[in-house]
Design an enzyme around this catalytic site. Structure first.
Site, PDB file in Angstrom:
ATOM      1  N   ASP A 148      17.239   9.598  23.214  1.00 59.53           N
ATOM      2  CA  ASP A 148      15.977   9.855  23.909  1.00 59.53           C
ATOM      3  C   ASP A 148      14.887  10.209  22.895  1.00 59.53           C
ATOM      4  OD1 ASP A 148      14.115  10.827  26.028  1.00 59.53           O
ATOM      5  OD2 ASP A 148      15.874  10.685  27.288  1.00 59.53           O
ATOM      6  N   HIS A 213      10.040  13.994  27.315  1.00 66.09           N
ATOM      7  CA  HIS A 213      11.062  13.230  28.034  1.00 66.09           C
ATOM      8  C   HIS A 213      12.489  13.636  27.658  1.00 66.09           C
ATOM      9  CE1 HIS A 213      13.253   9.528  29.208  1.00 66.09           C
ATOM     10  NE2 HIS A 213      12.258   9.307  30.041  1.00 66.09           N
ATOM     11  N   SER A 534      14.814   7.311  34.623  1.00 63.74           N
ATOM     12  CA  SER A 534      15.064   8.190  33.478  1.00 63.74           C
ATOM     13  C   SER A 534      15.578   9.548  33.921  1.00 63.74           C
ATOM     14  CB  SER A 534      13.759   8.438  32.711  1.00 63.74           C
ATOM     15  OG  SER A 534      13.547   7.459  31.739  1.00 63.74           O
TER      16      SER A 534
END
Ligand SMILES: *[C@@H]1O[C@H](CO)[C@@H](O)[C@H](O)[C@H]1NC(C)=O
Ligand SMILES: *[C@@H]1O[C@H](CO)[C@@H](O)[C@H](O)[C@H]1NC(C)=O
Ligand SMILES: *[C@@H]1O[C@H](CO)[C@@H](O)[C@H](O)[C@H]1NC(C)=O
Ligand SMILES: *[C@@H]1O[C@H](CO)[C@@H](O)[C@H](O)[C@H]1NC(C)=O
Ligand SMILES: *[C@@H]1O[C@H](CO)[C@@H](O)[C@H](O)[C@H]1NC(C)=O
Ligand SMILES: *[C@@H]1O[C@H](CO)[C@@H](O)[C@H](O)[C@H]1NC(C)=O
Ligand SMILES: *[C@@H]1O[C@H](CO)[C@@H](O)[C@H](O)[C@H]1NC(C)=O
Ligand SMILES: *[C@@H]1O[C@H](CO)[C@@H](O)[C@H](O)[C@H]1NC(C)=O
Ligand SMILES: *[C@@H]1O[C@H](CO)[C@@H](O)[C@H](O)[C@H]1NC(C)=O
Ligand SMILES: *[C@@H]1O[C@H](CO)[C@@H](O)[C@H](O)[C@H]1NC(C)=O
Length: 739
Positions: A148, A213, A534
């Site tokens: 990620d 994220h 996600s």
């Protein structure tokens, strides 16, 4: 540097990119991209790991390059050698050189390195997985690898108070570099990859997350309990991951505003598997399907599974169109995004007293203060050369500051609000794109209304002398229809292999609160609310880690089967695409501890599958590193792959018939007897033989045959098959679909 259309599967980013792409497409087209003598980065995949030291492998790679490069500059062309978990290299090549390499005996495939994108915690409670649920004896031995944007290690979610040292099997490292990034006993490893080009502004050359994220997905998997977490009071509650005692290993392969390059992604897989992670969570993908050996995620996860590592991946945000699902290899878990029972609404109140309910995550908004309301088409930035035809969309830079300042704008397009913010607006009203079933975060108070409501607001502003409005702070309200698969979640059927159901299952991916990075330009905050497949993927990665923590010896396929056959049923009422949207249903981590039977599979099953898909003996030998061969005997039909779901592609109106062989392994009680029950709609006959499976011991295997027959004019028939001993229940969805 080669580019593609791939992404981290987080929606907030995705939408903005989509919007900008549309507007800027014309501008970019005229420039074209300068190439360095027509060479670009390619990945040369050569299969199973070479059992040599890294230095020798590099020499092998350079020698191979020298065979196709006229001059002897192989060293300069080699970008990276992948040596730890599989055999591959990245190199700068011309198209001709790439073609020559792809024909060589040592090579499985050659493909350009593309750019991919990243496609409270109420979500766990909604899944009936309370924080009081018991935890596995081996939870602190489970290591989850996150591919990620890195991590914010100082977050409370990653505090290691009370944690012992990493498990013995851990063979990774913490790349602290020159920045003050440090690991702890929660975040036990961290690496970062930027093999090509310069790191862009705003990013830090360390595993530190500047996007948000990676911290979000990591805390959803394994964040510890953090009381009173919220985004400015929104979604207030205890934030937690599925396995609060498990360890995290972070592989930063995506960069803020850059995306994720295949060369880096593959390096993340290479290291994660060799470092000793148990589960890999990857919320990244491409929106164009490619075959199994031209896709770095499929390649990386093949070698992960071969080494006992389960890979859980996001299905993508390209829904609701059919055939949009990504990350569809049968050795991975593919996760769709569903809603939870809380949604965020933001009210719009007009000067005439009318109130509209929109969707948005506004941490602030006006309180009873009405502001002038204007249509953005009437406020173009003329000095910037814009007229109403562009400013109506509220594109950044297209609005006039004098005309917009202090006003609420009505926009004709959905975007992140940078344009209205820059022009000094105090709020904006935007029309939804498609279904209005997800709340985004914006740069200023925004409410996203259905297109008809937006039109009504516009009419009011048009017909009224001094129109006024305000956009209120968001509130969380109950969504009684949940769970359903959100419109953006990518759908099946499988784009390249018929008769294989993907996605596998669904998990919450809409408006999820989790840890964040205070350096994020999207929102400087320690917790944030975002949406995307996600976000659903780490719910399943965490659930897989939960199952693993009770059953450390289970194979990736066994864990995957347990998650699929115990998922909560979802309703086709809200999702007409049924299983093509949600697979087996919504993941149920507690239920997955007791599947009774599992559909196990290992490398040889996938090799047979690949043989049946037309992959050659030469390539299969390279991939497996043994003497596998593709012959009539090993030619695996998709109907015989031991998958826990059943898919059948048909021509509506024509009779169909298909036979599936399956083998289940008993993981329930030693002495047990399972009876099958099927439910089938009109037009479909399901026969299972035998109807009873009797076991005398744990891990005993029994086979059965399923036959589907029928005829229908419909394009979709949903059915199911359940094995139950009265205590355990393993349910497999059956989906018959018109291609
Ligand atoms: C640990 O990693 C090193 C470096 O890649 C490798 O040489 C070694 O074989 C690995 N050990 C294990 C047990 O995998
Ligand atoms: C190092 O950490 C401190 C405290 O978190 C922070 O203030 C500082 O900016 C960091 N330095 C770098 C180079 O990131
Ligand atoms: C990368 O950075 C170096 C040093 O700052 C600079 O000389 C070079 O031009 C940069 N390359 C690209 C492609 O921007
Ligand atoms: C919880 O968080 C809110 C908002 O951040 C804060 O105002 C409140 O004081 C906190 N409550 C407790 C008990 O810490
Ligand atoms: C209007 O356009 C000019 C010239 O492009 C630009 O500098 C200015 O920032 C724009 N104004 C707004 C509010 O976006
Ligand atoms: C908008 O109004 C039209 C015409 O009344 C109707 O057909 C359509 O379903 C409405 N759309 C939505 C999203 O409500
Ligand atoms: C109302 O809408 C019409 C048609 O789009 C437009 O010509 C007119 O200028 C608008 N009037 C106001 C006050 O916005
Ligand atoms: C495998 O089966 C398919 C379909 O029956 C056939 O086209 C293919 O030639 C077979 N391959 C081998 C290696 O036997
Ligand atoms: C199922 O297995 C049997 C025996 O192994 C085999 O004869 C049959 O061809 C298989 N069925 C299918 C659909 O391949
Ligand atoms: C299973 O059943 C067999 C035969 O009925 C019996 O001998 C055996 O003790 C049973 N085993 C267990 C663990 O109950």
């Amino acid at each position: 540097m080669s580019r593609c259309n791939c992404k981290l599967f987080s929606l907030s980013l995705y939408l903005l990119l989509l919007f900008h792409a549309l507007l800027l497409a014309t501008a970019l087209r005229s420039h074209g991209e300068a190439t360095e003598q027509d060479k670009k980065a390619y990945i040369v995949y050569m299969g199973e790991r070479l059992k040599m030291d890294g230095f020798s492998i590099k020499l092998v790679h350079k020698n191979l390059l020298n065979k196709v490069i006229a001059s002897d500059d192989a060293s300069e062309r080699l970008i990276h050698s992948y040596t730890r978990s599989f055999n591959a290299m990245a190199a700068m090549l011309s198209e001709e050189e790439a073609k020559k390499l792809s024909n060589m005996d040592e090579v499985v495939s050659v493909f350009p390195s593309q750019r991919r994108e990243l496609h409270t915690t109420r979500s766990w409670d909604f899944m009936a997985f309370p924080s009081s649920a018991s935890h596995g004896a081996f939870e602190s031995d489970v290591i989850v690898g996150m591919l990620d944007t890195g991590i914010w290690p100082e977050s409370e979610s990653f505090n290691d108070a009370g944690f012992g040292p990493p498990p013995h099997k851990w063979n990774g490292t913490c790349e602290t570099a020159k920045h003050n990034f440090t690991c702890n006993n929660k975040v036990i490893g961290a690496r970062y990859y930027h093999l090509q080009g310069n790191i862009s502004a705003g990013n830090i050359a360390s595993p530190r997350d500047t996007a948000g994220h990676g911290s979000h997905t990591s805390s959803t998997v394994a964040g510890r309990l953090v009381a009173n977490a919220s985004l400015s009071g929104l979604a207030q509650g205890t934030a937690r991951g599925a396995v609060p005692s498990a360890r995290l290993a972070v592989y930063k392969v995506c960069w803020d505003n850059e995306g994720c390059y295949d060369v880096d992604l593959l390096a993340g897989f290479d290291d994660a598997v060799a470092d000793g992670v148990d589960i890999i969570s990857i919320s990244i993908g491409s929106s164009f399907p490619s075959d199994y050996f031209s896709d770095p995620i499929a390649i990386g996860s093949f070698h992960a599974v071969k080494n006992g590592v389960l890979v859980s991946a996001s299905a993508g945000n390209s829904g609701p169109g059919r055939y949009s699902v990504a990350n569809f290899a049968p050795w991975m878990l593919t996760v769709a995004a569903s809603t939870i029972d809380r949604k965020f609404i933001s009210q719009v109140k007009l000067g005439n007293g009318d109130v509209y309910q929109g969707m948005a995550v506004n941490t602030e908004g006006a309180k009873d203060n009405l502001y002038p309301l204007i249509y953005a088409a009437n406020a173009p930035n003329k000095t910037g050369g814009f007229d109403g035809s562009i400013s109506r969309y509220c594109v950044e830079g297209s609005l006039d500051r004098k005309l917009s300042r202090g006003n609420v704008l009505i926009c004709d397009g959905l975007n992140d609000g940078s344009g209205p913010q820059l022009a000094g607006a105090v709020g904006a009203i935007m029309p939804a794109q498609g279904a209005n079933d997800v709340a985004f975060e914006f740069k200023l108070p925004v409410s996203v209304l259905g297109v008809n409501d937006t039109a009504k607001v516009l009419l009011y502003s048009n017909k009224t002398r001094n129109p006024t409005a305000y956009v209120a702070k968001s509130e969380g309200v109950l969504d009684g229809l949940a769970p359903y698969v959100v419109s953006f979640s990518s759908r099946g059927p499988h784009p390249i292999t018929s008769n294989l159901l993907k996605p596998d299952l669904a998990a919450p991916g809409v408006d999820i609160l989790a840890a964040w990075s205070p350096l994020s330009t999207q929102k400087s905050s320690l917790y944030n609310i975002i949406s995307g497949t996600s976000m659903s993927c780490p719910h399943v990665s965490g659930s897989a880690a939960y199952v693993k923590s009770f059953n450390p010896t289970w194979s990736p396929a066994a864990i995957k089967s347990a998650l699929i056959t115990t998922a909560y049923n979802m309703s086709p009422k809200r999702n007409i695409e049924a299983e093509l949207a949600y697979g087996a249903g919504q993941v149920n981590p507690l239920g997955a501890l007791k599947p009774g039977l599992v559909y196990d599979a290992d490398e040889i099953d996938y090799v047979r599958f690949l043989c049946g898909q037309g992959y050659t003996t030469k390539n299969l030998r390279l991939v497996t590193g043994d003497s596998s061969s593709c012959t009539a005997k090993t030619n695996g039909s998709i109907f015989d792959l031991n998958y826990p779901t059943f898919g059948l592609s048909i021509t509506p109106g024509k009779p169909f018939s298909a036979t599936y062989n399956r083998t289940v392994t008993n993981v329930g009680d030693s002495n047990s007897s399972y009876k099958v029950s099927v439910s089938a709609p009109d037009g479909l006959k399901i026969n299972v033989d035998p109807q009873v499976l009797t076991f005398q011991s744990i891990l005993e295997k029994k086979s059965f045959v399923v036959t589907l027959e029928g005829k229908t004019k419909k394009t979709l028939l949903s059915a199911s098959l359940v094995w139950s001993d009265g205590v355990h229940k393993a349910r497999s969805p059956i989906i018959v679909y018109g291609a």
